[in-house]
Design a protein around this motif. Structure first.
Motif, mmCIF file in Angstrom:
data_model
loop_
_atom_site.group_PDB
_atom_site.id
_atom_site.type_symbol
_atom_site.label_atom_id
_atom_site.label_comp_id
_atom_site.label_asym_id
_atom_site.label_seq_id
_atom_site.Cartn_x
_atom_site.Cartn_y
_atom_site.Cartn_z
ATOM 1 N N GLU A 19 0.848 -1.193 0.000
ATOM 2 C CA GLU A 19 0.000 0.000 0.000
ATOM 3 C C GLU A 19 0.887 1.249 0.000
ATOM 4 O OE1 GLU A 19 -3.219 -0.111 -0.194
ATOM 5 O OE2 GLU A 19 -3.601 -2.234 0.217
ATOM 6 N N PRO A 20 1.468 1.581 -1.158
ATOM 7 C CA PRO A 20 2.392 2.722 -1.222
ATOM 8 C C PRO A 20 1.799 4.020 -0.687
ATOM 9 C CG PRO A 20 2.457 1.462 -3.267
ATOM 10 C CD PRO A 20 1.309 0.925 -2.465
ATOM 11 N N ALA A 21 0.475 4.149 -0.738
ATOM 12 C CA ALA A 21 -0.151 5.377 -0.254
ATOM 13 C C ALA A 21 0.112 5.585 1.229
ATOM 14 C CB ALA A 21 -1.656 5.342 -0.513
ATOM 15 N N GLN A 22 0.349 4.473 1.959
ATOM 16 C CA GLN A 22 0.591 4.581 3.396
ATOM 17 C C GLN A 22 1.995 5.102 3.699
ATOM 18 O OE1 GLN A 22 -2.039 4.365 5.168
ATOM 19 N NE2 GLN A 22 -3.137 3.679 3.329
ATOM 20 N N LEU A 23 2.856 5.169 2.685
ATOM 21 C CA LEU A 23 4.181 5.745 2.895
ATOM 22 C C LEU A 23 4.097 7.219 3.284
ATOM 23 C CD1 LEU A 23 6.178 4.177 -0.064
ATOM 24 C CD2 LEU A 23 6.616 3.810 2.372
ATOM 25 N N TYR A 24 2.999 7.865 2.908
ATOM 26 C CA TYR A 24 2.831 9.280 3.258
ATOM 27 C C TYR A 24 2.863 9.469 4.766
ATOM 28 C CZ TYR A 24 0.638 13.874 3.744
ATOM 29 O OH TYR A 24 0.366 15.167 4.087
ATOM 30 N N GLY A 25 2.204 8.571 5.505
ATOM 31 C CA GLY A 25 2.207 8.657 6.959
ATOM 32 C C GLY A 25 3.596 8.485 7.535
ATOM 33 N N LEU A 26 4.358 7.539 6.957
ATOM 34 C CA LEU A 26 5.726 7.331 7.406
ATOM 35 C C LEU A 26 6.580 8.558 7.127
ATOM 36 C CD1 LEU A 26 8.055 5.583 8.474
ATOM 37 C CD2 LEU A 26 8.294 4.625 6.165
ATOM 38 N N GLN A 62 5.582 11.596 6.892
ATOM 39 C CA GLN A 62 5.179 12.644 7.838
ATOM 40 C C GLN A 62 5.884 12.458 9.175
ATOM 41 O OE1 GLN A 62 0.774 12.511 7.842
ATOM 42 N NE2 GLN A 62 0.854 14.637 7.200
ATOM 43 N N GLN A 63 5.942 11.218 9.647
ATOM 44 C CA GLN A 63 6.597 10.939 10.917
ATOM 45 C C GLN A 63 8.084 11.249 10.858
ATOM 46 O OE1 GLN A 63 5.405 9.907 13.883
ATOM 47 N NE2 GLN A 63 3.302 10.004 13.188
ATOM 48 N N MET A 64 8.719 10.874 9.764
ATOM 49 C CA MET A 64 10.145 11.153 9.616
ATOM 50 C C MET A 64 10.384 12.654 9.535
ATOM 51 S SD MET A 64 11.153 8.034 7.012
ATOM 52 C CE MET A 64 12.925 8.333 7.087
ATOM 53 N N GLY A 65 9.498 13.374 8.837
ATOM 54 C CA GLY A 65 9.615 14.824 8.766
ATOM 55 C C GLY A 65 9.467 15.463 10.131
ATOM 56 N N ARG A 66 8.563 14.913 10.945
ATOM 57 C CA ARG A 66 8.386 15.429 12.294
ATOM 58 C C ARG A 66 9.649 15.225 13.118
ATOM 59 N NH1 ARG A 66 4.697 12.891 17.065
ATOM 60 N NH2 ARG A 66 5.081 14.480 18.627
ATOM 61 N N SER A 67 10.312 14.092 12.922
ATOM 62 C CA SER A 67 11.556 13.832 13.652
ATOM 63 C C SER A 67 12.634 14.837 13.257
ATOM 64 C CB SER A 67 12.047 12.407 13.368
ATOM 65 O OG SER A 67 11.139 11.446 13.873
ATOM 66 N N PHE A 68 12.742 15.111 11.955
ATOM 67 C CA PHE A 68 13.713 16.099 11.489
ATOM 68 C C PHE A 68 13.395 17.480 12.075
ATOM 69 C CE2 PHE A 68 13.902 13.406 7.379
ATOM 70 C CZ PHE A 68 14.744 12.502 7.995
ATOM 71 N N GLU A 69 12.098 17.806 12.112
ATOM 72 C CA GLU A 69 11.673 19.100 12.660
ATOM 73 C C GLU A 69 12.061 19.213 14.129
ATOM 74 O OE1 GLU A 69 7.575 21.749 12.911
ATOM 75 O OE2 GLU A 69 7.444 19.571 13.083
ATOM 76 N N SER A 70 11.852 18.139 14.900
ATOM 77 C CA SER A 70 12.188 18.174 16.318
ATOM 78 C C SER A 70 13.677 18.388 16.532
ATOM 79 C CB SER A 70 11.753 16.863 16.999
ATOM 80 O OG SER A 70 10.350 16.755 17.045
ATOM 81 N N LEU A 71 14.501 17.682 15.769
ATOM 82 C CA LEU A 71 15.947 17.835 15.903
ATOM 83 C C LEU A 71 16.370 19.260 15.536
ATOM 84 C CD1 LEU A 71 17.167 14.436 14.433
ATOM 85 C CD2 LEU A 71 17.320 15.171 16.816
ATOM 86 N N ALA A 72 15.757 19.810 14.483
ATOM 87 C CA ALA A 72 16.084 21.181 14.079
ATOM 88 C C ALA A 72 15.652 22.177 15.152
ATOM 89 C CB ALA A 72 15.426 21.511 12.745
ATOM 90 N N ASP A 73 14.476 21.952 15.738
ATOM 91 C CA ASP A 73 13.980 22.871 16.767
ATOM 92 C C ASP A 73 14.882 22.855 18.004
ATOM 93 O OD1 ASP A 73 11.860 23.748 15.259
ATOM 94 O OD2 ASP A 73 10.398 22.378 16.138
ATOM 95 N N TRP A 74 15.311 21.668 18.419
ATOM 96 C CA TRP A 74 16.202 21.604 19.577
ATOM 97 C C TRP A 74 17.563 22.214 19.269
ATOM 98 C CZ3 TRP A 74 15.003 20.875 24.466
ATOM 99 C CH2 TRP A 74 13.787 20.273 24.777
ATOM 100 N N GLY A 75 18.027 22.047 18.030
ATOM 101 C CA GLY A 75 19.266 22.702 17.637
ATOM 102 C C GLY A 75 19.142 24.213 17.698
ATOM 103 N N HIS A 76 17.954 24.715 17.328
ATOM 104 C CA HIS A 76 17.715 26.152 17.369
ATOM 105 C C HIS A 76 17.706 26.664 18.805
ATOM 106 C CE1 HIS A 76 15.390 29.940 17.035
ATOM 107 N NE2 HIS A 76 15.984 30.034 15.866
ATOM 108 N N VAL A 77 17.142 25.864 19.722
ATOM 109 C CA VAL A 77 17.126 26.259 21.135
ATOM 110 C C VAL A 77 18.542 26.540 21.622
ATOM 111 C CG1 VAL A 77 16.692 25.430 23.490
ATOM 112 C CG2 VAL A 77 14.970 25.108 21.715
#
Length: 234
Positions: free
Chosen positions: A130-137, A139-154
């Motif tokens: 179900e390749p369409a479900q890769l979108y959810g994955l 999104q999760q990976m993007g959220r992880s990158f965002e968190s690391l970037a946000d903590w780096g900014h802190v």
């Protein structure tokens, strides 16, 4: 249908009622895929201080944090692991196993909590079919990158009070509540690269200035005045 393959009604129902479902990779799967994973989803408690992910390991499961706060670490050129971020609800652990690589970070529990885990093979089978479900994955990976970037900014912000306010805002986001389960002063000092004593003084000053309201010994909430910290001169 044999007893071994019969779906258990508990797990899908638990996923549908889970507070983390809106942001959890497993919980966001369509019902038909979630039913297929039913018998393979396992929920586990974890203890404060427990290692939940080992840098360089490649376990056969993917875990999603349901409740609790976790410190992410990364080894430096000197071989020492250091804190780089704090994450919480719905963060994926050992997600690198899905793409056949080793974990890039370590993870240690800062509080007691729970996670759900699914075998890599089972989740990969669904994503392959179900390749369409890769979108959810993604999104999760993007959220992880965002968190690391946000903590780096802190860490790039000037002044410990600003860093603490920014850190508490991130923790509120990770925990899904304005009232934050506060990490220990030692943990905050580790991720902000300072001392426990400095963290204690800065937290006390935030309280005295009315920017942080303690609910009890372990919980606190930023007030509407905390934005002033970012406007104050150095």
């Amino acid at each position: 249908m044999s007893p071994a393959s019969a779906p258990s009604p508990d797990t899908p129902q638990r996923c549908r009622l889970c507070v983390a479902r809106a942001s959890c990779l497993f919980g966001q799967l369509p019902p038909i895929q979630l039913d297929r994973l039913d018998s393979q989803i396992r929920e586990h408690d974890f203890r404060k201080g427990e290692m939940l992910q080992t840098e360089g390991a490649q376990p056969p499961v993917v875990r999603s944090i349901k409740v609790g706060t976790v410190m992410l670490t990364r080894k430096g050129p000197d071989g020492q692991s250091r804190a780089v971020a704090m994450v919480g609800r719905s963060h994926l652990l050992d997600v690198c196993s899905l793409v056949g690589t080793k974990a890039l970070l370590g993870a240690q529990a800062l509080s007691a909590g729970r996670f759900c885990e699914v075998p890599v093979s089972a989740l990969r089978s669904i994503l392959d079919k179900e390749p369409a479900q890769l979108y959810g994955l993604h999104q999760q990976m993007g959220r992880s990158f965002e968190s690391l970037a946000d903590w780096g900014h802190v860490l790039r912000m000037r002044g410990l009070q600003r860093q603490l306010v920014a850190a508490l805002r991130l923790l509120a986001r990770e925990q899904g509540s304005p009232t934050v389960l506060l990490p220990s002063q030692v943990a905050l000092a580790a991720v902000l690269s300072t001392t426990r004593e400095s963290v204690a003084r800065a937290l006390k000053q935030l309280e005295e200035d009315g920017h942080l309201q303690r609910r009890d010994r372990w919980h606190g909430e930023l007030t509407g005045t905390h934005h002033q910290v970012f406007r104050d001169p150095d």
